[in-house]
Scaffold this motif. Sequence first.
Motif, short mmCIF file in Angstrom:
data_model
loop_
_atom_site.label_atom_id
_atom_site.label_comp_id
_atom_site.label_asym_id
_atom_site.label_seq_id
_atom_site.Cartn_x
_atom_site.Cartn_y
_atom_site.Cartn_z
N ASP A 108 4.88 -18.02 -14.50
CA ASP A 108 4.38 -16.88 -13.75
C ASP A 108 3.04 -17.27 -13.14
N VAL A 109 2.99 -17.38 -11.83
CA VAL A 109 1.76 -17.74 -11.13
C VAL A 109 1.21 -16.49 -10.48
N GLN A 110 -0.04 -16.18 -10.75
CA GLN A 110 -0.66 -15.00 -10.17
C GLN A 110 -1.89 -15.42 -9.37
N VAL A 111 -2.02 -14.84 -8.20
CA VAL A 111 -3.20 -15.10 -7.36
C VAL A 111 -3.84 -13.74 -7.06
N SER A 112 -5.16 -13.72 -7.00
CA SER A 112 -5.83 -12.44 -6.74
C SER A 112 -7.08 -12.66 -5.90
N SER A 113 -7.39 -11.63 -5.14
CA SER A 113 -8.56 -11.64 -4.28
C SER A 113 -8.71 -10.24 -3.70
N PRO A 114 -9.92 -9.85 -3.35
CA PRO A 114 -10.07 -8.55 -2.69
C PRO A 114 -9.50 -8.53 -1.27
N ASP A 115 -9.33 -9.70 -0.66
CA ASP A 115 -8.78 -9.80 0.70
C ASP A 115 -7.27 -9.96 0.61
N LEU A 116 -6.54 -8.85 0.73
CA LEU A 116 -5.10 -8.85 0.52
C LEU A 116 -4.35 -9.70 1.54
N ASP A 117 -4.79 -9.67 2.80
CA ASP A 117 -4.11 -10.46 3.82
C ASP A 117 -4.24 -11.95 3.53
#
Length: 88
Positions: free
Chosen positions: A15-24
């Motif tokens: 399960d690879v998860q990526v996150s950031s406040p910039d959704l695009d």
Amino acid sequence: MVDAILNSGAPAPIDVQVSSPDLDQIYGIAQTLATRFRELHGVGQVFIPQDMNYPALRLDVDRVHAGELGLTQKDVVDNVITALNSTT
């Protein structure tokens, strides 16, 4: 169900998860990663569960006026969700 148990509740063994406040930006990165993962030998399925092209509704609640009516932001959102999910 057995897969989820063996994968500690995750829908897949990896399960690879990526996150950031910039959704695009982060959605583009997730698509790039998914494309590269699909090229790996032995990879069965790769999917991105979030759909960024899904219709959305943004609510700007005036807290002062809502408070005068005895409503919280949660009350407003709960009522909007109920209205949108109603069949009448």
